[in-house]
Design a protein around this motif. Structure first.
Motif, PDB file in Angstrom:
ATOM      1  N   THR A 153      -1.045  -1.511  -4.972  1.00 48.30           N
ATOM      2  CA  THR A 153      -0.317  -0.233  -5.063  1.00 48.30           C
ATOM      3  C   THR A 153       0.938  -0.206  -4.186  1.00 48.30           C
ATOM      4  OG1 THR A 153      -1.720   0.802  -3.384  1.00 48.30           O
ATOM      5  CG2 THR A 153      -2.377   1.099  -5.686  1.00 48.30           C
ATOM      6  N   ILE A 205      -7.236  -9.990   6.728  1.00 44.23           N
ATOM      7  CA  ILE A 205      -8.123  -8.950   7.249  1.00 44.23           C
ATOM      8  C   ILE A 205      -9.388  -8.995   6.400  1.00 44.23           C
ATOM      9  CG2 ILE A 205      -8.431  -6.456   7.550  1.00 44.23           C
ATOM     10  CD1 ILE A 205      -5.341  -6.264   7.806  1.00 44.23           C
ATOM     11  N   ALA A 212      -7.593  -2.251   3.804  1.00 37.91           N
ATOM     12  CA  ALA A 212      -6.818  -3.334   4.429  1.00 37.91           C
ATOM     13  C   ALA A 212      -5.389  -3.361   3.924  1.00 37.91           C
ATOM     14  CB  ALA A 212      -7.489  -4.680   4.187  1.00 37.91           C
ATOM     15  N   ARG A 229      -7.583   2.259  -6.670  1.00 35.83           N
ATOM     16  CA  ARG A 229      -7.159   0.863  -6.475  1.00 35.83           C
ATOM     17  C   ARG A 229      -6.828   0.520  -5.028  1.00 35.83           C
ATOM     18  NH1 ARG A 229      -6.778  -2.510 -10.355  1.00 35.83           N
ATOM     19  NH2 ARG A 229      -5.781  -3.917  -8.865  1.00 35.83           N
TER      20      ARG A 229
HETATM   21  C1  LIG Z   1       2.299   6.590  -6.070  1.00 36.80           C
HETATM   22  C2  LIG Z   1       1.860   6.082  -4.732  1.00 36.80           C
HETATM   23  C3  LIG Z   1       1.375   6.993  -3.805  1.00 36.80           C
HETATM   24  C4  LIG Z   1       0.974   6.546  -2.533  1.00 36.80           C
HETATM   25  N1  LIG Z   1       0.511   7.481  -1.640  1.00 36.80           N
HETATM   26  C5  LIG Z   1       0.124   7.072  -0.409  1.00 36.80           C
HETATM   27  C6  LIG Z   1      -0.333   8.038   0.528  1.00 36.80           C
HETATM   28  O1  LIG Z   1      -0.406   9.246   0.271  1.00 36.80           O
HETATM   29  N2  LIG Z   1      -0.720   7.574   1.768  1.00 36.80           N
HETATM   30  C7  LIG Z   1      -0.665   6.252   2.115  1.00 36.80           C
HETATM   31  O2  LIG Z   1      -1.027   5.913   3.240  1.00 36.80           O
HETATM   32  N3  LIG Z   1      -0.235   5.327   1.225  1.00 36.80           N
HETATM   33  C8  LIG Z   1       0.167   5.698  -0.010  1.00 36.80           C
HETATM   34  N4  LIG Z   1       0.622   4.763  -0.924  1.00 36.80           N
HETATM   35  C9  LIG Z   1       0.707   3.361  -0.500  1.00 36.80           C
HETATM   36  C10 LIG Z   1      -0.505   2.473  -0.906  1.00 36.80           C
HETATM   37  O3  LIG Z   1      -1.251   3.053  -1.951  1.00 36.80           O
HETATM   38  C11 LIG Z   1      -1.434   2.210   0.290  1.00 36.80           C
HETATM   39  O4  LIG Z   1      -0.716   1.669   1.374  1.00 36.80           O
HETATM   40  C12 LIG Z   1      -2.599   1.290  -0.088  1.00 36.80           C
HETATM   41  O5  LIG Z   1      -3.641   1.428   0.842  1.00 36.80           O
HETATM   42  C13 LIG Z   1      -2.224  -0.175  -0.195  1.00 36.80           C
HETATM   43  O6  LIG Z   1      -3.412  -0.889  -0.530  1.00 36.80           O
HETATM   44  P1  LIG Z   1      -3.434  -1.977  -1.692  1.00 36.80           P
HETATM   45  O7  LIG Z   1      -4.814  -2.513  -1.754  1.00 36.80           O
HETATM   46  O8  LIG Z   1      -2.894  -1.411  -2.961  1.00 36.80           O
HETATM   47  O9  LIG Z   1      -2.426  -3.033  -1.080  1.00 36.80           O
HETATM   48  P2  LIG Z   1      -1.456  -4.176  -1.773  1.00 36.80           P
HETATM   49  O10 LIG Z   1      -0.349  -3.478  -2.457  1.00 36.80           O
HETATM   50  O11 LIG Z   1      -2.316  -5.071  -2.610  1.00 36.80           O
HETATM   51  O12 LIG Z   1      -1.004  -4.912  -0.476  1.00 36.80           O
HETATM   52  C14 LIG Z   1      -0.257  -4.244   0.528  1.00 36.80           C
HETATM   53  C15 LIG Z   1       0.083  -5.247   1.642  1.00 36.80           C
HETATM   54  O13 LIG Z   1      -1.095  -5.638   2.324  1.00 36.80           O
HETATM   55  C16 LIG Z   1      -1.277  -7.051   2.277  1.00 36.80           C
HETATM   56  N5  LIG Z   1      -2.737  -7.241   2.221  1.00 36.80           N
HETATM   57  C17 LIG Z   1      -3.594  -6.648   1.357  1.00 36.80           C
HETATM   58  N6  LIG Z   1      -4.865  -6.964   1.653  1.00 36.80           N
HETATM   59  C18 LIG Z   1      -4.808  -7.768   2.741  1.00 36.80           C
HETATM   60  C19 LIG Z   1      -5.802  -8.400   3.540  1.00 36.80           C
HETATM   61  N7  LIG Z   1      -7.130  -8.286   3.279  1.00 36.80           N
HETATM   62  N8  LIG Z   1      -5.403  -9.148   4.590  1.00 36.80           N
HETATM   63  C20 LIG Z   1      -4.075  -9.263   4.894  1.00 36.80           C
HETATM   64  N9  LIG Z   1      -3.100  -8.688   4.173  1.00 36.80           N
HETATM   65  C21 LIG Z   1      -3.459  -7.947   3.110  1.00 36.80           C
HETATM   66  C22 LIG Z   1      -0.484  -7.500   1.067  1.00 36.80           C
HETATM   67  O14 LIG Z   1      -0.077  -8.859   1.162  1.00 36.80           O
HETATM   68  C23 LIG Z   1       0.687  -6.540   1.129  1.00 36.80           C
HETATM   69  O15 LIG Z   1       1.625  -6.990   2.093  1.00 36.80           O
HETATM   70  C24 LIG Z   1       1.038   5.160  -2.194  1.00 36.80           C
HETATM   71  C25 LIG Z   1       1.496   4.245  -3.151  1.00 36.80           C
HETATM   72  C26 LIG Z   1       1.913   4.695  -4.388  1.00 36.80           C
HETATM   73  C27 LIG Z   1       2.417   3.689  -5.405  1.00 36.80           C
END
Ligand SMILES: Cc1cc2nc3c(=O)[nH]c(=O)nc-3n(C[C@H](O)[C@H](O)[C@H](O)COP(=O)(O)OP(=O)(O)OC[C@H]3O[C@@H](n4cnc5c(N)ncnc54)[C@H](O)[C@@H]3O)c2cc1C
Length: 295
Positions: free
Chosen positions: A39, A171, A117, A113
């Motif tokens: 995301t 992580i 981490a 989704r």
């Molecule tokens: C429409 C929209 C709304 C959102 N609203 C919010 C909100 O209200 N609040 C908020 O805090 N965030 C928000 N976000 C941001 C996002 O959803 C969060 O930060 C989310 O938790 C990211 O998790 P992910 O699994 O999708 O990460 P990814 O997109 O898969 O990865 C994010 C980063 O983390 C790294 N990574 C992932 N897993 C690991 C691991 N296990 N070890 C080391 N590195 C890792 C990846 O390499 C990348 O650099 C929003 C995003 C969108 C698109």
């Protein structure tokens, strides 16, 4: 999508060991970018600014999805989604702030989704789970082919969007101790609207009073007010040893200017953030039994 993922090599290991091997081997050349819920990463791919050209899909690592309660706290797998967190009843009872934060991340589609981490590693100062983890003295488990180690959440960020992680470390879990029994806990996110908004100020507080009624444990953490999530230590120090009173609220609020120096940016102004940070502190203290207060 300006840079579809299908354009890039993607590895999907079925075990943590294989993922760590692949990540370790990759750093001799171009590092594989870990992909969890996507995301955050897909925002960059969609914008045509991908963070790399090789990806390590963690989606097959079911072992990193569990949420377990141990004797002293919760162990939350790196890939636990915010939907899992908000649906987890024991978590809701013992760590309501984390569940409240999970419920305010994006909207349902994102919560389904987005992983804990991913929120941590994305390292946005506006990340909603980060002040909760900081205020609850969480620790982060990381692992590489060289072994595992534990990083106190407080020492995880070394600067703006910079983590104390080696390039070949992932992580794997977050440990959150149970707060002292009968603590007051608080989470508040202030944004432009109730859903799908980025925080202007996000705050988590934990406060406990001893048998004599005096505060003996205080944690207050803020996001969106500095380059990294921070603990308001001057406020904490002002609160410890006090008994609830209107004067204690005034003193705590006055201490806040020593802790945070927010900036003007596209989302908000310095003055607005400072006022709101004080208002949410006053709200927390009111809910924690400090009587009526302004803000
Ligand atoms: C429409 C929209 C709304 C959102 N609203 C919010 C909100 O209200 N609040 C908020 O805090 N965030 C928000 N976000 C941001 C996002 O959803 C969060 O930060 C989310 O938790 C990211 O998790 P992910 O699994 O999708 O990460 P990814 O997109 O898969 O990865 C994010 C980063 O983390 C790294 N990574 C992932 N897993 C690991 C691991 N296990 N070890 C080391 N590195 C890792 C990846 O390499 C990348 O650099 C929003 C995003 C969108 C698109």
């Amino acid at each position: 999508m300006r840079s579809p993922l299908t354009r890039y090599p993607l590895i999907r290991p079925k075990s943590l060991g294989r993922a760590l091997d692949a990540l370790h081997e990759s750093i001799a050349g171009e590092r594989l970018v870990p992909l969890a819920g996507g995301t955050d990463l897909f925002v960059y791919l969609n914008a045509g600014t991908p963070p790399g050209t090789r990806y390590l899909d963690l989606g097959g690592l079911g072992e990193l999805r569990s949420i377990r309660a141990g004797a002293h706290g919760f162990v939350i797998g790196a890939l636990a989604t915010f939907r899992q967190l908000r649906d987890h009843a024991p978590l809701g009872r013992r760590l309501p702030s984390l569940v409240a934060a999970a419920a305010e991340v994006g909207a349902w589609q994102i919560q389904n989704r987005a992983t804990l981490a991913g929120n941590i590693a994305n390292a946005s100062p506006a990340g909603d789970s980060l002040p909760v983890l900081l205020a609850h003295d969480a620790t982060v488990r990381v692992q590489s082919v060289r072994g595992a180690r534990v990083i106190p959440f407080e020492r995880l960020y070394t600067g703006y969007r910079a983590l104390a992680l080696e390039p070949d470390e992932l992580i794997t879990a977050v440990e959150v101790p149970f707060p002292p029994a009968r603590s007051s806990m608080f989470f508040r996110k202030v944004g432009t609207r109730r859903a799908q908004s980025i925080s202007k100020v996000v705050c988590c507080g934990v406060l406990h009073r001893g048998r004599d009624g005096r505060v003996d444990h205080a944690r207050l953490a803020y996001g969106s007010v500095a380059p990294t999530t921070l603990r308001a230590r001057a406020v904490e120090a002002a609160l410890v040893g006090t008994v609830p009173s209107a004067a204690a609220v005034v003193a705590a609020r006055a201490a806040l200017v020593r802790d945070i120096t927010p900036i003007d940016d596209i989302r908000s102004s310095r003055d607005y953030r400072l006022t709101i940070a004080g208002n949410v502190l006053a709200q927390f203290l009111r809910l924690a039994g400090f009587g009526s207060s302004t803000g």
